[in-house]
Structures are given as structure tokens and as C-alpha cells.
Design a protein around this motif. Structure first.
Motif, PDB file in Angstrom:
ATOM      1  N   TYR A  53      33.875  37.795  43.867  1.00 15.77           N
ATOM      2  CA  TYR A  53      35.175  37.166  43.632  1.00 15.77           C
ATOM      3  C   TYR A  53      35.746  37.507  42.251  1.00 15.77           C
ATOM      4  O   TYR A  53      36.499  36.719  41.674  1.00 15.77           O
ATOM      5  CB  TYR A  53      35.059  35.652  43.791  1.00 15.77           C
ATOM      6  N   HIS A  54      35.378  38.661  41.742  1.00 16.83           N
ATOM      7  CA  HIS A  54      35.863  39.093  40.426  1.00 16.83           C
ATOM      8  C   HIS A  54      37.395  39.073  40.338  1.00 16.83           C
ATOM      9  O   HIS A  54      37.964  38.588  39.358  1.00 16.83           O
ATOM     10  CB  HIS A  54      35.336  40.498  40.132  1.00 16.83           C
ATOM     11  N   SER A  55      38.049  39.566  41.377  1.00 16.36           N
ATOM     12  CA  SER A  55      39.516  39.656  41.347  1.00 16.36           C
ATOM     13  C   SER A  55      40.181  38.290  41.348  1.00 16.36           C
ATOM     14  O   SER A  55      41.370  38.177  41.031  1.00 16.36           O
ATOM     15  CB  SER A  55      40.021  40.478  42.540  1.00 16.36           C
ATOM     16  N   MET A  56      39.444  37.247  41.704  1.00 15.76           N
ATOM     17  CA  MET A  56      40.027  35.914  41.778  1.00 15.76           C
ATOM     18  C   MET A  56      39.741  35.082  40.530  1.00 15.76           C
ATOM     19  O   MET A  56      40.129  33.923  40.450  1.00 15.76           O
ATOM     20  CB  MET A  56      39.465  35.188  42.996  1.00 15.76           C
ATOM     21  N   MET A  57      39.089  35.682  39.548  1.00 14.30           N
ATOM     22  CA  MET A  57      38.650  34.948  38.356  1.00 14.30           C
ATOM     23  C   MET A  57      39.770  34.945  37.319  1.00 14.30           C
ATOM     24  O   MET A  57      39.699  35.629  36.292  1.00 14.30           O
ATOM     25  CB  MET A  57      37.373  35.589  37.807  1.00 14.30           C
ATOM     26  N   ASN A  58      40.800  34.143  37.559  1.00 10.43           N
ATOM     27  CA  ASN A  58      41.965  34.087  36.687  1.00 10.43           C
ATOM     28  C   ASN A  58      42.031  32.759  35.934  1.00 10.43           C
ATOM     29  O   ASN A  58      41.397  31.766  36.315  1.00 10.43           O
ATOM     30  CB  ASN A  58      43.252  34.267  37.497  1.00 10.43           C
ATOM     31  N   PHE A  59      42.810  32.759  34.887  1.00 16.72           N
ATOM     32  CA  PHE A  59      43.123  31.528  34.163  1.00 16.72           C
ATOM     33  C   PHE A  59      44.530  31.680  33.597  1.00 16.72           C
ATOM     34  O   PHE A  59      45.187  32.714  33.787  1.00 16.72           O
ATOM     35  CB  PHE A  59      42.112  31.246  33.042  1.00 16.72           C
ATOM     36  N   GLU A  60      45.019  30.649  32.926  1.00 17.34           N
ATOM     37  CA  GLU A  60      46.343  30.739  32.303  1.00 17.34           C
ATOM     38  C   GLU A  60      46.265  30.284  30.856  1.00 17.34           C
ATOM     39  O   GLU A  60      45.683  29.247  30.551  1.00 17.34           O
ATOM     40  CB  GLU A  60      47.370  29.886  33.045  1.00 17.34           C
ATOM     41  N   PHE A  84      31.689  32.031  34.076  1.00 16.02           N
ATOM     42  CA  PHE A  84      30.649  31.928  35.095  1.00 16.02           C
ATOM     43  C   PHE A  84      31.226  32.428  36.404  1.00 16.02           C
ATOM     44  O   PHE A  84      32.448  32.532  36.562  1.00 16.02           O
ATOM     45  CB  PHE A  84      30.132  30.487  35.223  1.00 16.02           C
ATOM     46  N   LYS A  85      30.373  32.757  37.354  1.00 16.95           N
ATOM     47  CA  LYS A  85      30.832  33.234  38.659  1.00 16.95           C
ATOM     48  C   LYS A  85      31.488  32.082  39.415  1.00 16.95           C
ATOM     49  O   LYS A  85      30.795  31.161  39.850  1.00 16.95           O
ATOM     50  CB  LYS A  85      29.670  33.769  39.478  1.00 16.95           C
ATOM     51  N   TRP A  86      32.794  32.133  39.683  1.00 17.47           N
ATOM     52  CA  TRP A  86      33.769  33.093  39.231  1.00 17.47           C
ATOM     53  C   TRP A  86      34.940  32.324  38.687  1.00 17.47           C
ATOM     54  O   TRP A  86      35.981  32.220  39.306  1.00 17.47           O
ATOM     55  CB  TRP A  86      34.182  33.997  40.400  1.00 17.47           C
TER      56      TRP A  86
END
Length: 294
Positions: free
Chosen positions: A235-242, A137-139
Motif C-alpha cells: 500500500y505504498h501508493s496510499m501512504m499519504n498525509f497533508e 509505519f506500514k502504511w
């Protein structure tokens, strides 16, 4: 004449020097350089794609060196020696047949092995060991451990085992090594893309009733950054996970702690892992809908 010979001698020495420098510098090349820009993946599927990539690059280099050699040979052999126009040759059938058939053979071989690798990467077994639902979802991301060994995973009071990202929290997806894992993807708004670079693989996440599914087996423990690889908004560039890959025993303990009501950071710390993401960090931005820690 003497000056020309001296020039050719210097050119050959320069070429030899460049070749030696490249070969010697290979001793300090990192993995991505040795892999022509790729590194070995953490899954069998990634390793297959890595091998295909290396083979394709070597084939391209062989063709390139052959073509460059022909070009330089023609430049030297047929360079201008006077004002007289050289003989013009047309319709060399053996040569035309050669440079028509050879590229077709090369493309056919590459297509054949690409199809084999693609079939292997897309293969899914009927009963995966672990099933994870991925909601984009955004974002940010929401992960739910849906099934383990064919059994629904629920916590106290039937509560789902989920991890949800927030503006100040990178969601950590904990998975075991050596087990067949199925990802079931869904988007709540626009098209996103689930991408872990170390997998050498990404899969788009679609909204609506479309569920994208794929399976992998993670072979190496560690913390690996995950990203959205589809332009999805501000905020596509901030949509991170691990992605946190742990041993089977640690994963079992983690799931039990989650069932007992522990949050993701608390359960990770209890099994001796860092509680929060180590491969990436949150970005400063306004809170979005669906945010929270799980």
C-alpha cells in the motif's frame, strides 16, 4: 541549384515559425513549465534548489544549442559533393584542449554551486521554534508536536499531542508559517520517505535507532499533500498525509485546543480550517495496525 535554394528558404521559414510559436505559447505556460518541470517551493530551501535547477537547465540548453549548431554546420558545410575522399585531419591539439577543459570547467561550476545549496538545505540551527516527531509505519503516518519554543508540548494529564493516520483518515500535520521547524523522523518497520512536493525536498525515514533530522521554514499558508517516496510494500501508493500551514496565531490556538483535549479535526474546524484533508483522500483498503484518529 534553384530548387536547392528554395528548399533552404522553406527550411528557414519553418524554423522561424516553430521559434515564434514556442515563444508565443510561453505566455500561457504554467509555473512548472517555466521552471523546466519544477515549481517554486514553499520554503527558502526549496527556492534555493529551484534557482539551482533553473541555472543548470539554462547551462545545459546553452551547451546543447552550441553542440547542435556545430553538428548542423558540419552536416551542411561538409556534406558529400562527389566521390572524392576529403582530406583527413588528425591531432588538432587546440580543439582537443578546448573540448577537454570546457566540460571540466562546467562540471566544476555546477559542483561548486550544488555544494553551496546542499549545505544551505542541510543547515540546522541549535534551537528550532517547533520540533515535530514523524513516525512512519506500514502504511501511514504518526505526527507528534514534541516541542514549541524549547518547551515540551503535552495535553491534559501529560498526554502527547499526536495525529495518527488510519485507513479512513488522512493525517493532517498542522504547522506555522515563518517559524523554524525541525522534523525528527523514525520508522517502525521498513524504510519510508517523507516527501512534500511543494518543499522540493524529501528525506528517507529509517527503522531502528537511526533518526533523520532536517529543518525548514514554511513561507506560504495552505494545504499541501505529502507522500511516501520510498517503495515500502503493498500500500505504498496510499501512504499519504497533508501538511497544513497556518498563521502563527492560528497555530497557537490549534495547539491550545489540542491541549484541551480536542482532536485534530475538531481543533482545525475551531480555528476556521477544514477539519479533514483537502489535498488528498483516503483509499479503500483493510485496516492496518496502529490505526486511529488523533
Amino acid at each position: 541549384m534553384l530548387a536547392r535554394e528554395r528548399g533552404w528558404r522553406l527550411a528557414r521559414l519553418a524554423g522561424l515559425g516553430v521559434t515564434v510559436a514556442v515563444l508565443l505559447s510561453g505566455c500561457s505556460f504554467d509555473e512548472s513549465v517555466r521552471g523546466f518541470g519544477w515549481f517554486k517551493g514553499i520554503t527558502p530551501e526549496g527556492r534555493r534548489m529551484y534557482e539551482l535547477w533553473i541555472a543548470a537547465c539554462i547551462a545545459a540548453l546553452v551547451v546543447g544549442v552550441f553542440v547542435w549548431g556545430l553538428i548542423f554546420w558540419c552536416v551542411v558545410r561538409y556534406r558529400k559533393r562527389g566521390d572524392e575522399l576529403p582530406p583527413q585531419t588528425r591531432f588538432n591539439m587546440p580543439l582537443e584542449f578546448l573540448y577537454t577543459v570546457v566540460p571540466i570547467l562546467i562540471v566544476s561550476v555546477l559542483f561548486y554551486y550544488t555544494a553551496i545549496v546542499q549545505t544551505y538545505v542541510d543547515k540546522r540551527v541549535p534551537n528550532p521554534d517547533v520540533t515535530v516527531e514523524v513516525t512512519a509505519f506500514k502504511w501511514n503516518w504518526k505526527f507528534r508536536h514534541a516541542q514549541i519554543d524549547g518547551t515540551e508540548v503535552t495535553g491534559q494529564g501529560g498526554q502527547e499531542i499526536t495525529t495518527i493516520g488510519a485507513s479512513d483518515y488522512i493525517p493532517v500535520l498542522v504547522l506555522p508559517t515563518g517559524r523554524r521547524i525541525e522534523f525528527v523522523e523514525h520508522s517502525e518497520d521498513v524504510v519510508h520517505s517523507f516527501w512534500v512536493p511543494e518543499m522540493l525536498f524529501k528525506r528517507d525515514v529509517f527503522p531502528g535507532s537511526i533518526e533523520n533530522k532536517f529543518q525548514v521554514t514554511i513561507e506560504r499558508e495552505g494545504a499541501f499533500v505529502g507522500r511516501c517516496a520510498e517503495l515500502c510494500g503493498a500500500y505504498h501508493s496510499m501512504m499519504n498525509f497533508e501538511l497544513r500551514a497556518v498563521s502563527q496565531s492560528e497555530f497557537d490556538r490549534y495547539i491550545q485546543l489540542r491541549k484541551d483535549g480536542k482532536s485534530t479535526p475538531e481543533a482545525l474546524e475551531a480555528i476556521g480550517e477544514p477539519g479533514y484533508a483537502t489535498s488528498t483522500k483516503p483509499f479503500n483498503r483493510e485496516p492496518e495496525q496502529h490505526e486511529g484518529k488523533g
